[in-house]
Design a protein around this motif. Sequence first.
Motif, mmCIF file in Angstrom:
data_model
loop_
_atom_site.group_PDB
_atom_site.id
_atom_site.type_symbol
_atom_site.label_atom_id
_atom_site.label_comp_id
_atom_site.label_asym_id
_atom_site.label_seq_id
_atom_site.Cartn_x
_atom_site.Cartn_y
_atom_site.Cartn_z
ATOM 1 N N ASP A 235 0.845 -1.215 0.000
ATOM 2 C CA ASP A 235 0.000 0.000 0.000
ATOM 3 C C ASP A 235 0.870 1.251 0.000
ATOM 4 O O ASP A 235 0.572 2.231 -0.683
ATOM 5 N N GLU A 236 1.940 1.220 0.793
ATOM 6 C CA GLU A 236 2.811 2.409 0.889
ATOM 7 C C GLU A 236 3.425 2.707 -0.477
ATOM 8 O O GLU A 236 3.536 3.872 -0.874
ATOM 9 N N ALA B 131 0.235 9.174 13.328
ATOM 10 C CA ALA B 131 0.644 10.571 13.113
ATOM 11 C C ALA B 131 0.394 10.972 11.667
ATOM 12 O O ALA B 131 -0.054 12.093 11.382
ATOM 13 N N ALA B 132 0.667 10.044 10.752
ATOM 14 C CA ALA B 132 0.447 10.346 9.325
ATOM 15 C C ALA B 132 -1.030 10.675 9.085
ATOM 16 O O ALA B 132 -1.360 11.650 8.395
ATOM 17 N N ILE B 133 -1.931 9.896 9.679
ATOM 18 C CA ILE B 133 -3.372 10.151 9.479
ATOM 19 C C ILE B 133 -3.762 11.509 10.049
ATOM 20 O O ILE B 133 -4.519 12.269 9.441
ATOM 21 N N MET B 134 -3.236 11.805 11.235
ATOM 22 C CA MET B 134 -3.564 13.082 11.881
ATOM 23 C C MET B 134 -3.215 14.248 10.951
ATOM 24 O O MET B 134 -3.931 15.231 10.851
ATOM 25 N N ASN B 135 -2.103 14.090 10.251
ATOM 26 C CA ASN B 135 -1.636 15.129 9.335
ATOM 27 C C ASN B 135 -2.413 15.090 8.008
ATOM 28 O O ASN B 135 -2.654 16.128 7.383
ATOM 29 N N GLY C 16 -6.396 20.397 -6.106
ATOM 30 C CA GLY C 16 -7.300 19.275 -6.411
ATOM 31 C C GLY C 16 -6.638 17.904 -6.446
ATOM 32 O O GLY C 16 -7.061 17.002 -5.712
ATOM 33 N N PRO C 17 -5.604 17.701 -7.274
ATOM 34 C CA PRO C 17 -5.028 16.347 -7.367
ATOM 35 C C PRO C 17 -4.460 15.838 -6.035
ATOM 36 O O PRO C 17 -4.529 14.646 -5.747
ATOM 37 N N TYR C 18 -3.923 16.748 -5.220
ATOM 38 C CA TYR C 18 -3.373 16.337 -3.914
ATOM 39 C C TYR C 18 -4.524 15.945 -2.989
ATOM 40 O O TYR C 18 -4.483 14.903 -2.331
ATOM 41 N N ALA C 19 -5.568 16.768 -2.964
ATOM 42 C CA ALA C 19 -6.715 16.498 -2.089
ATOM 43 C C ALA C 19 -7.347 15.149 -2.450
ATOM 44 O O ALA C 19 -7.649 14.336 -1.568
ATOM 45 N N ARG C 20 -7.485 14.883 -3.737
ATOM 46 C CA ARG C 20 -8.136 13.623 -4.153
ATOM 47 C C ARG C 20 -7.259 12.418 -3.840
ATOM 48 O O ARG C 20 -7.759 11.370 -3.436
ATOM 49 N N ALA C 21 -5.940 12.568 -3.998
ATOM 50 C CA ALA C 21 -5.038 11.449 -3.668
ATOM 51 C C ALA C 21 -5.158 11.112 -2.184
ATOM 52 O O ALA C 21 -5.111 9.949 -1.789
ATOM 53 N N ARG D 175 -8.066 8.373 -0.759
ATOM 54 C CA ARG D 175 -7.804 6.938 -0.730
ATOM 55 C C ARG D 175 -6.673 6.607 0.248
ATOM 56 O O ARG D 175 -6.710 5.621 0.978
ATOM 57 N N ILE D 176 -5.659 7.461 0.243
ATOM 58 C CA ILE D 176 -4.511 7.208 1.113
ATOM 59 C C ILE D 176 -4.958 7.162 2.571
ATOM 60 O O ILE D 176 -4.549 6.278 3.330
ATOM 61 N N CYS D 177 -5.836 8.070 2.962
ATOM 62 C CA CYS D 177 -6.287 8.092 4.360
ATOM 63 C C CYS D 177 -7.062 6.834 4.724
ATOM 64 O O CYS D 177 -6.935 6.320 5.836
ATOM 65 N N LYS D 178 -7.856 6.325 3.785
ATOM 66 C CA LYS D 178 -8.603 5.083 4.080
ATOM 67 C C LYS D 178 -7.614 3.963 4.372
ATOM 68 O O LYS D 178 -7.773 3.200 5.322
ATOM 69 N N GLU D 179 -6.597 3.850 3.524
ATOM 70 C CA GLU D 179 -5.641 2.761 3.715
ATOM 71 C C GLU D 179 -4.805 2.976 4.974
ATOM 72 O O GLU D 179 -4.510 2.027 5.696
#
Length: 311
Positions: A73-74, A130-134, A144-149, A152-156
Amino acid sequence: DDPEKLAAFQARIDRGEKIEPKDWMPEGYRKTLIRQIGQHAHSEIVGQLPEGNWVTRAPTLERKAILLAKVQDEAGHGLYLYCAAETLGISRDEMTEMLLDGRMKYSSIFNYPTLTWADMGAVGWLVDGAAIMNQVPLQRTSYGPYARAMVRICKEESFHQRQGFDVMMKMCQGSEAQKRMAQDALNRFWFPSLMMFGPSDKDSKHSAQSMKWRIKMNTNDELRQKFVDQTVPQAEYLGLTVPDPDLTWNEETGHYDFTEPDWAEFMEVLAGNGPCNRDRMEARNRAWDEGAWVREGLMAHATKQRAVSVA
Ligand code: ACO
Protein backbone atom coordinates in the motif's frame (compact mmCIF):
# COMPACT_ATOMS: atom_id res chain seq x y z
CA ASP A 1 3.63 37.69 -10.24
CA ASP A 2 0.98 40.20 -11.38
CA PRO A 3 -0.77 41.62 -8.22
CA GLU A 4 -4.22 41.40 -9.83
CA LYS A 5 -3.74 37.74 -10.71
CA LEU A 6 -2.43 37.07 -7.21
CA ALA A 7 -5.48 38.70 -5.62
CA ALA A 8 -7.87 36.74 -7.85
CA PHE A 9 -6.00 33.54 -6.99
CA GLN A 10 -6.18 34.24 -3.26
CA ALA A 11 -9.90 35.00 -3.60
CA ARG A 12 -10.45 31.57 -5.17
CA ILE A 13 -8.59 29.93 -2.30
CA ASP A 14 -10.57 31.93 0.25
CA ARG A 15 -13.85 30.83 -1.37
CA GLY A 16 -12.72 27.23 -0.89
CA GLU A 17 -12.35 26.51 -4.62
CA LYS A 18 -9.97 23.77 -5.74
CA ILE A 19 -7.02 24.77 -7.90
CA GLU A 20 -6.54 22.41 -10.85
CA PRO A 21 -3.36 21.67 -12.88
CA LYS A 22 -4.17 23.94 -15.83
CA ASP A 23 -5.26 26.91 -13.69
CA TRP A 24 -2.96 29.88 -13.22
CA MET A 25 -1.03 29.71 -9.94
CA PRO A 26 1.78 31.73 -8.36
CA GLU A 27 5.25 30.20 -8.76
CA GLY A 28 5.61 30.00 -4.98
CA TYR A 29 2.41 27.95 -4.72
CA ARG A 30 3.65 25.54 -7.38
CA LYS A 31 7.07 25.22 -5.76
CA THR A 32 5.66 24.67 -2.27
CA LEU A 33 3.37 21.94 -3.54
CA ILE A 34 6.16 20.19 -5.44
CA ARG A 35 8.28 20.28 -2.27
CA GLN A 36 5.53 19.05 0.02
CA ILE A 37 3.94 16.44 -2.27
CA GLY A 38 7.38 15.26 -3.42
CA GLN A 39 8.58 14.91 0.16
CA HIS A 40 5.40 13.09 1.02
CA ALA A 41 5.83 10.69 -1.94
CA HIS A 42 9.46 10.01 -1.05
CA SER A 43 8.40 9.31 2.55
CA GLU A 44 5.96 6.67 1.39
CA ILE A 45 8.65 5.00 -0.72
CA VAL A 46 11.46 5.17 1.86
CA GLY A 47 8.88 4.24 4.51
CA GLN A 48 8.71 0.75 3.04
CA LEU A 49 12.24 0.00 4.23
CA PRO A 50 11.85 -0.16 8.04
CA GLU A 51 8.81 -2.45 7.71
CA GLY A 52 10.12 -4.41 4.75
CA ASN A 53 12.90 -5.36 7.17
CA TRP A 54 10.41 -7.58 9.07
CA VAL A 55 8.47 -9.26 6.24
CA THR A 56 10.70 -12.35 6.29
CA ARG A 57 10.58 -12.54 10.09
CA ALA A 58 6.89 -11.98 10.82
CA PRO A 59 5.79 -14.36 13.59
CA THR A 60 2.89 -15.98 11.68
CA LEU A 61 1.76 -16.43 8.08
CA GLU A 62 -1.21 -14.16 8.76
CA ARG A 63 0.97 -11.36 10.17
CA LYS A 64 3.28 -11.73 7.19
CA ALA A 65 0.41 -11.39 4.71
CA ILE A 66 -0.90 -8.30 6.51
CA LEU A 67 2.54 -6.69 6.65
CA LEU A 68 3.20 -7.42 2.97
CA ALA A 69 -0.14 -5.85 2.00
CA LYS A 70 0.60 -2.79 4.10
CA VAL A 71 4.07 -2.29 2.63
CA GLN A 72 2.61 -2.62 -0.87
CA ASP A 73 0.00 0.00 0.00
CA GLU A 74 2.81 2.41 0.89
CA ALA A 75 4.37 1.88 -2.55
CA GLY A 76 0.97 2.64 -4.09
CA HIS A 77 0.69 5.84 -2.05
CA GLY A 78 4.11 6.92 -3.27
CA LEU A 79 3.13 6.37 -6.91
CA TYR A 80 -0.17 8.20 -6.45
CA LEU A 81 1.62 11.17 -4.93
CA TYR A 82 4.31 11.25 -7.64
CA CYS A 83 1.45 11.46 -10.18
CA ALA A 84 -0.12 14.34 -8.24
CA ALA A 85 3.24 16.17 -8.21
CA GLU A 86 3.73 15.50 -11.95
CA THR A 87 0.62 17.57 -12.69
CA LEU A 88 2.69 20.56 -11.47
CA GLY A 89 5.29 20.17 -14.22
CA ILE A 90 8.02 18.01 -12.68
CA SER A 91 8.73 14.41 -13.64
CA ARG A 92 9.02 11.42 -11.34
CA ASP A 93 12.58 10.86 -12.55
CA GLU A 94 13.54 14.43 -11.63
CA MET A 95 12.03 14.03 -8.16
CA THR A 96 13.80 10.71 -7.67
CA GLU A 97 17.12 12.22 -8.72
CA MET A 98 16.54 15.08 -6.28
CA LEU A 99 15.89 12.58 -3.49
CA LEU A 100 18.99 10.56 -4.36
CA ASP A 101 21.34 13.55 -4.47
CA GLY A 102 19.91 15.02 -1.25
CA ARG A 103 18.06 18.04 -2.72
CA MET A 104 14.70 16.65 -1.56
CA LYS A 105 13.79 15.33 1.86
CA TYR A 106 11.72 12.46 3.19
CA SER A 107 10.20 12.15 6.64
CA SER A 108 12.66 12.09 9.53
CA ILE A 109 10.87 9.13 11.11
CA PHE A 110 12.16 6.62 8.57
CA ASN A 111 15.72 7.20 9.70
CA TYR A 112 15.11 5.22 12.89
CA PRO A 113 15.73 1.45 12.97
CA THR A 114 13.09 -1.24 13.56
CA LEU A 115 14.79 -3.53 16.05
CA THR A 116 12.08 -5.98 17.15
CA TRP A 117 8.71 -7.29 15.99
CA ALA A 118 7.04 -4.92 18.48
CA ASP A 119 8.37 -2.08 16.32
CA MET A 120 5.93 -3.20 13.61
CA GLY A 121 3.18 -2.50 16.13
CA ALA A 122 4.64 0.84 17.18
CA VAL A 123 5.18 1.97 13.59
CA GLY A 124 1.60 1.15 12.58
CA TRP A 125 0.10 2.60 15.73
CA LEU A 126 2.24 5.73 16.15
CA VAL A 127 3.79 6.51 12.77
CA ASP A 128 0.71 5.77 10.69
CA GLY A 129 -1.38 7.36 13.47
CA ALA A 130 0.64 10.57 13.11
CA ALA A 131 0.45 10.35 9.33
CA ILE A 132 -3.37 10.15 9.48
CA MET A 133 -3.56 13.08 11.88
CA ASN A 134 -1.64 15.13 9.33
CA GLN A 135 -3.34 13.75 6.23
CA VAL A 136 -7.04 13.75 7.08
CA PRO A 137 -7.14 17.59 6.95
CA LEU A 138 -5.14 17.46 3.70
CA GLN A 139 -8.18 15.89 2.01
CA ARG A 140 -9.44 19.50 2.01
CA THR A 141 -6.20 21.04 0.75
CA SER A 142 -6.60 23.60 -2.04
CA TYR A 143 -4.80 21.69 -4.80
CA GLY A 144 -7.30 19.28 -6.41
CA PRO A 145 -5.03 16.35 -7.37
CA TYR A 146 -3.37 16.34 -3.91
CA ALA A 147 -6.72 16.50 -2.09
CA ARG A 148 -8.14 13.62 -4.15
CA ALA A 149 -5.04 11.45 -3.67
CA MET A 150 -5.41 11.95 0.08
CA VAL A 151 -8.90 10.43 0.19
CA ARG A 152 -7.80 6.94 -0.73
CA ILE A 153 -4.51 7.21 1.11
CA CYS A 154 -6.29 8.09 4.36
CA LYS A 155 -8.60 5.08 4.08
CA GLU A 156 -5.64 2.76 3.72
CA GLU A 157 -3.65 4.51 6.44
CA SER A 158 -6.43 3.94 8.93
CA PHE A 159 -6.26 0.20 8.23
CA HIS A 160 -2.49 0.43 8.77
CA GLN A 161 -2.94 2.22 12.06
CA ARG A 162 -5.41 -0.36 13.32
CA GLN A 163 -3.19 -3.28 12.33
CA GLY A 164 -0.35 -1.64 14.29
CA PHE A 165 -2.54 -1.19 17.34
CA ASP A 166 -3.63 -4.82 17.00
CA VAL A 167 0.02 -5.98 17.02
CA MET A 168 0.57 -3.87 20.16
CA MET A 169 -2.53 -5.37 21.82
CA LYS A 170 -1.32 -8.90 21.16
CA MET A 171 2.11 -8.07 22.57
CA CYS A 172 0.63 -6.38 25.63
CA GLN A 173 -1.63 -9.33 26.35
CA GLY A 174 1.26 -11.74 25.91
CA SER A 175 4.15 -12.78 28.14
CA GLU A 176 6.11 -10.37 30.34
CA ALA A 177 8.91 -10.40 27.77
CA GLN A 178 6.48 -9.45 24.99
CA LYS A 179 5.06 -6.62 27.07
CA ARG A 180 8.58 -5.35 27.71
CA MET A 181 9.23 -5.37 23.96
CA ALA A 182 6.05 -3.33 23.39
CA GLN A 183 7.09 -0.80 26.04
CA ASP A 184 10.59 -0.58 24.58
CA ALA A 185 9.14 0.09 21.11
CA LEU A 186 6.94 2.87 22.50
CA ASN A 187 9.95 4.33 24.34
CA ARG A 188 11.96 4.51 21.13
CA PHE A 189 9.21 5.70 18.78
CA TRP A 190 7.37 8.25 20.93
CA PHE A 191 9.56 11.33 20.40
CA PRO A 192 10.50 10.56 16.78
CA SER A 193 6.73 10.31 16.06
CA LEU A 194 6.17 13.75 17.59
CA MET A 195 8.90 15.08 15.27
CA MET A 196 6.94 13.93 12.21
CA PHE A 197 4.73 17.03 12.50
CA GLY A 198 7.72 19.26 11.79
CA PRO A 199 9.44 21.98 13.83
CA SER A 200 7.52 23.99 16.41
CA ASP A 201 5.37 26.75 14.92
CA LYS A 202 7.85 29.47 15.81
CA ASP A 203 10.52 27.70 13.71
CA SER A 204 8.31 26.55 10.85
CA LYS A 205 9.33 28.71 7.92
CA HIS A 206 6.57 27.59 5.54
CA SER A 207 3.48 27.31 7.77
CA ALA A 208 2.14 30.87 7.53
CA GLN A 209 2.21 31.07 3.72
CA SER A 210 1.13 27.44 3.27
CA MET A 211 -1.89 28.02 5.51
CA LYS A 212 -2.82 31.19 3.65
CA TRP A 213 -2.81 29.16 0.43
CA ARG A 214 -4.64 26.32 2.20
CA ILE A 215 -1.85 23.91 1.22
CA LYS A 216 -1.68 23.18 4.94
CA MET A 217 -4.86 23.26 6.98
CA ASN A 218 -3.27 23.26 10.47
CA THR A 219 -0.02 24.31 12.06
CA ASN A 220 2.57 21.73 13.09
CA ASP A 221 1.94 22.31 16.82
CA GLU A 222 -1.84 22.02 16.47
CA LEU A 223 -1.54 18.59 14.89
CA ARG A 224 1.14 17.44 17.34
CA GLN A 225 -1.16 18.37 20.24
CA LYS A 226 -4.09 16.51 18.66
CA PHE A 227 -1.89 13.46 18.21
CA VAL A 228 -0.78 13.48 21.86
CA ASP A 229 -4.39 13.94 23.04
CA GLN A 230 -5.55 11.01 20.94
CA THR A 231 -2.66 8.66 21.62
CA VAL A 232 -2.15 8.91 25.40
CA PRO A 233 -5.49 7.21 26.23
CA GLN A 234 -4.62 4.46 23.72
CA ALA A 235 -1.30 3.87 25.52
CA GLU A 236 -3.20 3.69 28.82
CA TYR A 237 -5.61 1.17 27.30
CA LEU A 238 -2.62 -0.97 26.31
CA GLY A 239 -1.20 -0.67 29.83
CA LEU A 240 1.92 1.08 28.54
CA THR A 241 3.68 4.18 29.85
CA VAL A 242 4.38 7.12 27.57
CA PRO A 243 8.10 7.89 28.10
CA ASP A 244 7.52 11.46 29.24
CA PRO A 245 7.59 12.07 33.01
CA ASP A 246 6.10 15.55 32.53
CA LEU A 247 3.06 14.38 30.61
CA THR A 248 -0.01 15.66 32.47
CA TRP A 249 -3.66 16.30 31.70
CA ASN A 250 -4.39 20.01 31.87
CA GLU A 251 -7.98 20.60 33.06
CA GLU A 252 -7.89 24.25 32.05
CA THR A 253 -6.83 23.80 28.44
CA GLY A 254 -8.51 20.42 27.99
CA HIS A 255 -5.26 19.07 26.50
CA TYR A 256 -2.21 17.14 27.67
CA ASP A 257 0.91 19.12 28.54
CA PHE A 258 3.92 17.25 27.20
CA THR A 259 7.67 17.51 26.66
CA GLU A 260 8.74 18.74 23.23
CA PRO A 261 10.98 16.44 21.22
CA ASP A 262 14.72 17.12 21.18
CA TRP A 263 14.90 19.59 18.29
CA ALA A 264 18.68 19.30 18.07
CA GLU A 265 18.25 15.58 17.31
CA PHE A 266 15.58 16.46 14.71
CA MET A 267 17.97 18.87 12.96
CA GLU A 268 20.70 16.23 12.96
CA VAL A 269 18.36 13.69 11.34
CA LEU A 270 17.34 16.27 8.72
CA ALA A 271 21.01 16.97 8.06
CA GLY A 272 21.52 13.30 7.18
CA ASN A 273 23.01 12.16 10.48
CA GLY A 274 20.19 10.04 11.94
CA PRO A 275 20.77 6.38 12.86
CA CYS A 276 19.70 5.04 9.43
CA ASN A 277 20.00 7.94 6.95
CA ARG A 278 22.96 6.38 5.16
CA ASP A 279 21.36 2.92 4.98
CA ARG A 280 18.11 4.32 3.60
CA MET A 281 19.81 6.36 0.89
CA GLU A 282 22.06 3.45 -0.02
CA ALA A 283 19.02 1.19 -0.40
CA ARG A 284 17.21 3.73 -2.61
CA ASN A 285 20.31 4.34 -4.73
CA ARG A 286 20.82 0.60 -5.19
CA ALA A 287 17.18 0.08 -6.18
CA TRP A 288 17.43 2.93 -8.70
CA ASP A 289 20.66 1.58 -10.24
CA GLU A 290 19.55 -2.04 -10.29
CA GLY A 291 16.20 -1.06 -11.83
CA ALA A 292 17.80 0.88 -14.70
CA TRP A 293 17.51 -2.06 -17.10
CA VAL A 294 13.76 -2.31 -16.41
CA ARG A 295 13.21 1.38 -17.13
CA GLU A 296 15.32 1.15 -20.30
CA GLY A 297 13.46 -1.98 -21.43
CA LEU A 298 10.09 -0.32 -20.91
CA MET A 299 11.18 2.77 -22.84
CA ALA A 300 12.50 0.64 -25.73
CA HIS A 301 9.25 -1.32 -25.79
CA ALA A 302 7.16 1.89 -25.81
CA THR A 303 9.25 3.31 -28.67
CA LYS A 304 8.73 0.12 -30.71
CA GLN A 305 4.99 0.11 -30.05
CA ARG A 306 4.75 3.74 -31.17
CA ALA A 307 6.65 2.92 -34.37
CA VAL A 308 4.24 0.02 -35.07
CA SER A 309 1.15 2.19 -34.54
CA VAL A 310 2.55 4.95 -36.82
CA ALA A 311 3.42 2.46 -39.60
N1 ACO B 1 10.93 15.17 8.31
C1 ACO B 1 11.70 15.71 7.35
N2 ACO B 1 11.63 17.02 7.02
C2 ACO B 1 10.76 17.78 7.69
C3 ACO B 1 9.91 17.28 8.69
C4 ACO B 1 10.02 15.90 9.00
N3 ACO B 1 9.30 15.33 9.95
N4 ACO B 1 9.15 18.29 9.17
C5 ACO B 1 9.52 19.40 8.51
N5 ACO B 1 10.48 19.11 7.61
C6 ACO B 1 11.18 20.03 6.74
C7 ACO B 1 10.25 20.74 5.79
O1 ACO B 1 10.03 19.98 4.62
C8 ACO B 1 10.98 22.02 5.51
O2 ACO B 1 12.02 21.69 4.57
P1 ACO B 1 12.83 22.73 3.61
O3 ACO B 1 14.02 23.10 4.42
O4 ACO B 1 13.16 21.90 2.43
O5 ACO B 1 11.97 23.87 3.27
C9 ACO B 1 11.63 22.33 6.85
O6 ACO B 1 11.71 21.07 7.53
C10 ACO B 1 10.86 23.34 7.69
O7 ACO B 1 9.59 22.85 8.15
P2 ACO B 1 8.18 23.57 7.89
O8 ACO B 1 8.39 24.98 7.47
O9 ACO B 1 7.31 23.34 9.06
O10 ACO B 1 7.69 22.71 6.63
P3 ACO B 1 6.22 22.37 6.10
O11 ACO B 1 5.37 23.58 6.11
O12 ACO B 1 6.40 21.65 4.82
O13 ACO B 1 5.62 21.35 7.20
C11 ACO B 1 5.04 18.98 7.22
C12 ACO B 1 6.15 20.05 7.36
C13 ACO B 1 4.04 19.16 8.33
C14 ACO B 1 5.70 17.60 7.31
C15 ACO B 1 4.35 19.20 5.85
O14 ACO B 1 5.28 19.20 4.80
C16 ACO B 1 3.29 18.16 5.53
O15 ACO B 1 2.21 18.20 6.06
N6 ACO B 1 3.59 17.23 4.59
C17 ACO B 1 2.66 16.24 4.11
C18 ACO B 1 2.70 14.99 4.91
C19 ACO B 1 3.98 14.24 4.82
O16 ACO B 1 4.94 14.59 4.16
N7 ACO B 1 4.05 13.11 5.50
C20 ACO B 1 5.18 12.26 5.42
C21 ACO B 1 5.38 11.50 6.64
S1 ACO B 1 4.45 10.12 6.95
C22 ACO B 1 3.92 9.28 5.64
O17 ACO B 1 3.03 9.71 5.08
C23 ACO B 1 4.45 7.98 5.25
